[in-house]
Motif scaffolding. Structure first.
Motif, PDB file in Angstrom:
ATOM      1  N   SER A   1     -10.544   6.718   7.424  1.00 47.33           N
ATOM      2  CA  SER A   1     -10.021   8.007   6.941  1.00 47.33           C
ATOM      3  C   SER A   1     -11.104   9.070   6.904  1.00 47.33           C
ATOM      4  N   ASP A   2     -12.277   8.754   7.403  1.00 53.05           N
ATOM      5  CA  ASP A   2     -13.411   9.670   7.321  1.00 53.05           C
ATOM      6  C   ASP A   2     -13.356  10.651   8.481  1.00 53.05           C
ATOM      7  N   THR A   3     -12.956  11.881   8.213  1.00 61.84           N
ATOM      8  CA  THR A   3     -12.829  12.887   9.272  1.00 61.84           C
ATOM      9  C   THR A   3     -14.056  13.781   9.383  1.00 61.84           C
ATOM     10  N   LEU A   4     -14.991  13.653   8.427  1.00 61.52           N
ATOM     11  CA  LEU A   4     -16.144  14.558   8.368  1.00 61.52           C
ATOM     12  C   LEU A   4     -15.682  16.020   8.376  1.00 61.52           C
ATOM     13  N   GLY A   5     -14.514  16.246   7.811  1.00 62.66           N
ATOM     14  CA  GLY A   5     -14.020  17.610   7.673  1.00 62.66           C
ATOM     15  C   GLY A   5     -13.208  18.129   8.852  1.00 62.66           C
ATOM     16  N   LEU A   6     -13.064  17.331   9.898  1.00 58.90           N
ATOM     17  CA  LEU A   6     -12.277  17.777  11.049  1.00 58.90           C
ATOM     18  C   LEU A   6     -10.780  17.731  10.728  1.00 58.90           C
ATOM     19  N   ALA A   7     -10.007  18.524  11.442  1.00 64.26           N
ATOM     20  CA  ALA A   7      -8.559  18.368  11.406  1.00 64.26           C
ATOM     21  C   ALA A   7      -8.227  17.153  12.278  1.00 64.26           C
ATOM     22  N   ASP A   8      -7.284  16.349  11.848  1.00 64.48           N
ATOM     23  CA  ASP A   8      -6.843  15.172  12.611  1.00 64.48           C
ATOM     24  C   ASP A   8      -7.875  14.039  12.570  1.00 64.48           C
ATOM     25  N   PHE A   9      -7.393  12.848  12.958  1.00 61.86           N
ATOM     26  CA  PHE A   9      -8.210  11.640  12.816  1.00 61.86           C
ATOM     27  C   PHE A   9      -8.728  11.104  14.149  1.00 61.86           C
ATOM     28  N   GLY A  10      -8.361  11.800  15.219  1.00 63.63           N
ATOM     29  CA  GLY A  10      -8.818  11.341  16.525  1.00 63.63           C
ATOM     30  C   GLY A  10      -7.957  11.957  17.596  1.00 63.63           C
ATOM     31  N   GLU A  11      -8.422  11.835  18.851  1.00 67.13           N
ATOM     32  CA  GLU A  11      -7.583  12.328  19.937  1.00 67.13           C
ATOM     33  C   GLU A  11      -7.511  11.311  21.047  1.00 67.13           C
ATOM     34  N   LEU A  12      -6.412  11.359  21.792  1.00 68.71           N
ATOM     35  CA  LEU A  12      -6.150  10.367  22.823  1.00 68.71           C
ATOM     36  C   LEU A  12      -6.701  10.864  24.154  1.00 68.71           C
ATOM     37  N   LEU A  13      -7.460  10.015  24.827  1.00 68.03           N
ATOM     38  CA  LEU A  13      -8.012  10.389  26.122  1.00 68.03           C
ATOM     39  C   LEU A  13      -6.901  10.441  27.157  1.00 68.03           C
ATOM     40  N   GLY A  14      -6.881  11.509  27.928  1.00 64.73           N
ATOM     41  CA  GLY A  14      -5.957  11.593  29.054  1.00 64.73           C
ATOM     42  C   GLY A  14      -4.512  11.845  28.683  1.00 64.73           C
ATOM     43  N   VAL A  15      -4.256  12.164  27.425  1.00 65.02           N
ATOM     44  CA  VAL A  15      -2.882  12.483  27.021  1.00 65.02           C
ATOM     45  C   VAL A  15      -2.932  13.882  26.408  1.00 65.02           C
ATOM     46  N   SER A  16      -2.566  14.852  27.193  1.00 61.74           N
ATOM     47  CA  SER A  16      -2.727  16.251  26.799  1.00 61.74           C
ATOM     48  C   SER A  16      -1.995  16.577  25.497  1.00 61.74           C
ATOM     49  N   GLY A  17      -2.721  17.150  24.548  1.00 58.33           N
ATOM     50  CA  GLY A  17      -2.105  17.595  23.290  1.00 58.33           C
ATOM     51  C   GLY A  17      -1.735  16.464  22.351  1.00 58.33           C
ATOM     52  N   ALA A  18      -2.345  15.302  22.524  1.00 63.93           N
ATOM     53  CA  ALA A  18      -2.021  14.157  21.650  1.00 63.93           C
ATOM     54  C   ALA A  18      -3.136  13.945  20.639  1.00 63.93           C
ATOM     55  N   ARG A  19      -2.805  14.163  19.367  1.00 63.70           N
ATOM     56  CA  ARG A  19      -3.787  14.005  18.295  1.00 63.70           C
ATOM     57  C   ARG A  19      -3.250  13.012  17.280  1.00 63.70           C
ATOM     58  N   VAL A  20      -4.175  12.268  16.648  1.00 59.36           N
ATOM     59  CA  VAL A  20      -3.784  11.392  15.542  1.00 59.36           C
ATOM     60  C   VAL A  20      -3.750  12.261  14.294  1.00 59.36           C
ATOM     61  N   THR A  21      -2.557  12.555  13.819  1.00 63.28           N
ATOM     62  CA  THR A  21      -2.403  13.516  12.720  1.00 63.28           C
ATOM     63  C   THR A  21      -2.172  12.844  11.373  1.00 63.28           C
ATOM     64  N   GLY A  22      -1.957  11.537  11.369  1.00 62.08           N
ATOM     65  CA  GLY A  22      -1.764  10.835  10.107  1.00 62.08           C
ATOM     66  C   GLY A  22      -2.175   9.382  10.249  1.00 62.08           C
ATOM     67  N   LEU A  23      -2.623   8.809   9.149  1.00 65.22           N
ATOM     68  CA  LEU A  23      -3.022   7.408   9.167  1.00 65.22           C
ATOM     69  C   LEU A  23      -2.484   6.713   7.929  1.00 65.22           C
ATOM     70  N   SER A  24      -1.931   5.529   8.091  1.00 63.23           N
ATOM     71  CA  SER A  24      -1.882   4.600   6.977  1.00 63.23           C
ATOM     72  C   SER A  24      -2.672   3.388   7.445  1.00 63.23           C
ATOM     73  N   GLU A  25      -2.704   2.323   6.670  1.00 67.74           N
ATOM     74  CA  GLU A  25      -3.687   1.299   7.003  1.00 67.74           C
ATOM     75  C   GLU A  25      -3.532   0.720   8.414  1.00 67.74           C
ATOM     76  N   GLU A  26      -2.290   0.462   8.822  1.00 71.14           N
ATOM     77  CA  GLU A  26      -2.091  -0.178  10.118  1.00 71.14           C
ATOM     78  C   GLU A  26      -1.301   0.683  11.096  1.00 71.14           C
ATOM     79  N   HIS A  27      -1.094   1.940  10.762  1.00 68.89           N
ATOM     80  CA  HIS A  27      -0.352   2.848  11.628  1.00 68.89           C
ATOM     81  C   HIS A  27      -1.141   4.134  11.817  1.00 68.89           C
ATOM     82  N   GLY A  28      -1.210   4.581  13.058  1.00 65.05           N
ATOM     83  CA  GLY A  28      -1.746   5.900  13.357  1.00 65.05           C
ATOM     84  C   GLY A  28      -0.622   6.762  13.903  1.00 65.05           C
ATOM     85  N   THR A  29      -0.360   7.867  13.239  1.00 56.47           N
ATOM     86  CA  THR A  29       0.724   8.748  13.685  1.00 56.47           C
ATOM     87  C   THR A  29       0.180   9.764  14.672  1.00 56.47           C
TER      88      THR A  29
END
Lengths: 352, 352
Positions: free
Chosen positions: B271-299
């Motif tokens: 859950s450590d974003t270092l202050g960034l928006a979102d939790f990660g981004e998907l390589l090669g998938v335009s406009g796909a960001r990880v916008t939510g996390l629970s323990e075993e799910h990334g939205t």
């Protein structure tokens, strides 16, 4: 017998009596409301507590990962629910192996997941119960409408090695009524299609206490209730005195009168605040909150009467105990200052 | 040779060539600026990379925990800096054992820490170098003034088994100039007290690239530079194509056209974003960001042209790679789709 003063820091302490009391309280509530309890082991990741939960009356356990279920099956847990879409040959093969040795049930929310399950589970004499996951407001996994739930239930019902097992949801916290209405509609739509829905499984510790015997829910999957944490206290589930898990930590620096630094950072407390302000609070130190974290440092801001000194050991109640469990290789069961037992976190780090 | 298609998800992939290039680039920069490089192993926690860093020209390594240093010493790393206040008999004994087998140095920012070190390290023939930690703007550990630094340096200098080793800081990101001025003042104050300050150690990947041979800093402890992540990209240290670490994940659900769910949640991405928006981004998938996390799910929210399908595997660039490393038991070194080697994360979970 060793005491907590003999432990290295940071370490996890579990007040065994509090955890036992939390188990008993939830089981009594479930019994009173005719609800089957199926605790989620994500919080403790320990066969030790899973067995205690079943001994107290739980119908089985819930795991989120196959790796966790394998650890629990190895330890003798006999009834495991895996409310997750299992995809891909390797995981499906492991799931099949689990099905051969424990009473297993799973979920699906798409035809793609069902195709994989149907192709893997083909024994009509030993069907795998599959529940349909429903998005009742959480906005995570799950079918969006009762119509979709019926369509998937029909598909399950037609598969030779699968059995329609009911409905499953993880409701949005505080929106149990909405989930309830959603599930009641879906149950009715299933009945209209000639499909019986005997099991309706819901989850989430905070809302468990609002469930009653008037609910359509037949089974509940609370996780955090065994340890509790600052988030649960904020939700009114208990008080700080009910929290069984604390992180024992040492004050390693005290650079200014209002700032002290602990040796518990995000690698011990995690950055997951579940939306709370601050990352934890110190027991018995008035006005002491963990206001910042880096990996190996926890920054404590002293805003009250509480004082700290360098070298002192403190106990921190974290915001979210489940994720803390996953960061440590072992936990220490305690009774007061006595360490009763040190247990490896057997299902820690089972990512797959 | 196995490929990434044979791996379970979620798994960590490390592009070996990119990591090697990142090592070489930082070492070249350090060499050009007359700076000693002492990489922080927290990012990778692997003897494999620590040895590569030393082979490329690093003077030694940095560890934050004694447990990490022990793993690295066992693997043959010979020069270890532990920039942390070590307190308590058990840890001091382990520190003494380390001092007997590697070239060790540590830090202190208080008399309390120094008392423990002075009482443990008493061999005048084999002194332990102790650097004074300075708070140059980060607001974490460290003395607050040059005067305090001088007082501690004097205390170190008088202890029979310790040697004054210089100054150490972890500067606030983007405020390297402020740190520079602070350290220059302190060095001058030390000189006025007759104490030579030959080593001034600073850290943090983003600001390393701003350091020059005009700096008072003699040694740099970058960590993240070897893998890089979304935070470093946001700071301009490199591009997504320089990021060596990605998390391989499977799309397990796709409940709505714009929402997909990955099997990588906070237990994989943190859950450590270092202050960034979102939790990660998907390589090669335009406009796909990880916008939510629970323990075993990334939205994943799909806000662009990119499409996903259930069962598809994707690679996620996380916000903060160091904390991701700590969540997995092993990492996979890759070359394209080929898995070159799977390495246990030897220093993972060394909390103490």
């Amino acid at each position: 017998m060793p005491t907590i003063h003999d432990l290295d820091t940071p370490s996890i302490l579990i007040d065994a009596a509090r955890a036992e009391a939390n188990i008993a309280r939830a089981q009594a509530h479930a019994n009173k409301n005719g609800l089957k309890l199926r605790p989620h082991i994500k919080t403790h990741k320990l066969p030790y507590w899973a067995k205690k939960q079943v001994a107290a009356g739980a119908v089985g356990i819930t795991c989120q990962k196959i790796g966790e279920a394998e650890v629990m099956a190895d330890a003798g847990l006999a009834d495991i629910f895996l409310p997750y879409n299992i995809l891909g040959r390797a995981k499906l093969e492991r799931l099949l192996a689990l099905h051969r040795r424990v009473t297993l049930s799973v979920t699906a929310d798409s035809l793609e997941t069902l195709e994989g399950l149907a192709a893997t589970f083909t024994d009509a004499g030993h069907r795998l119960p599959v529940l349909v996951e429903c998005d009742t407001g959480m906005g995570r996994c799950g079918v969006q409408t009762a119509g979709e739930a019926v369509a998937l239930a029909r598909r399950i019902d037609k598969a030779g090695g699968l059995a329609f097992g009911g409905l499953m949801t993880y409701p949005a916290v505080g929106r149990a009524a909405e989930a309830e209405a959603w599930l009641a509609d879906a149950r009715q739509a299933l009945a209209a299609s000639g499909l019986a829905c005997e099991r309706i499984s819901s989850g989430g510790t905070p809302d468990m206490w609002r469930s009653s015997d008037a609910s359509v829910v037949t089974e509940y999957r609370p996780g955090t209730y065994i340890y509790l944490d600052r988030y649960q206290v904020a939700k009114g589930v208990g008080t700080l005195d009910d929290c069984a898990l604390t992180v024992l930590s040492t004050v390693v620096s005290h650079p200014t009168p209002t700032r002290a630094i602990l040796d518990a950072g995000s690698k011990a407390l995690s950055s997951d605040t579940l939306g709370l302000a601050d990352f934890g609070e110190l027991l018995g130190v008035s006005g002491a909150r963990v206001t910042g974290l880096s990996e190996e440092h926890g920054t404590v801001t002293l805003s009250g009467d509480g004082k700290l000194r360098i070298g002192e050991r403190v106990r921190v109640v974290p915001d979210h105990c489940c994720v803390v469990t996953n960061l440590f290789n072992e936990v220490n069961l305690i009774d007061g200052d006595k360490v009763l037992e040190t247990l490896p976190v057997a299902a820690r780090g089972r990512t797959g």
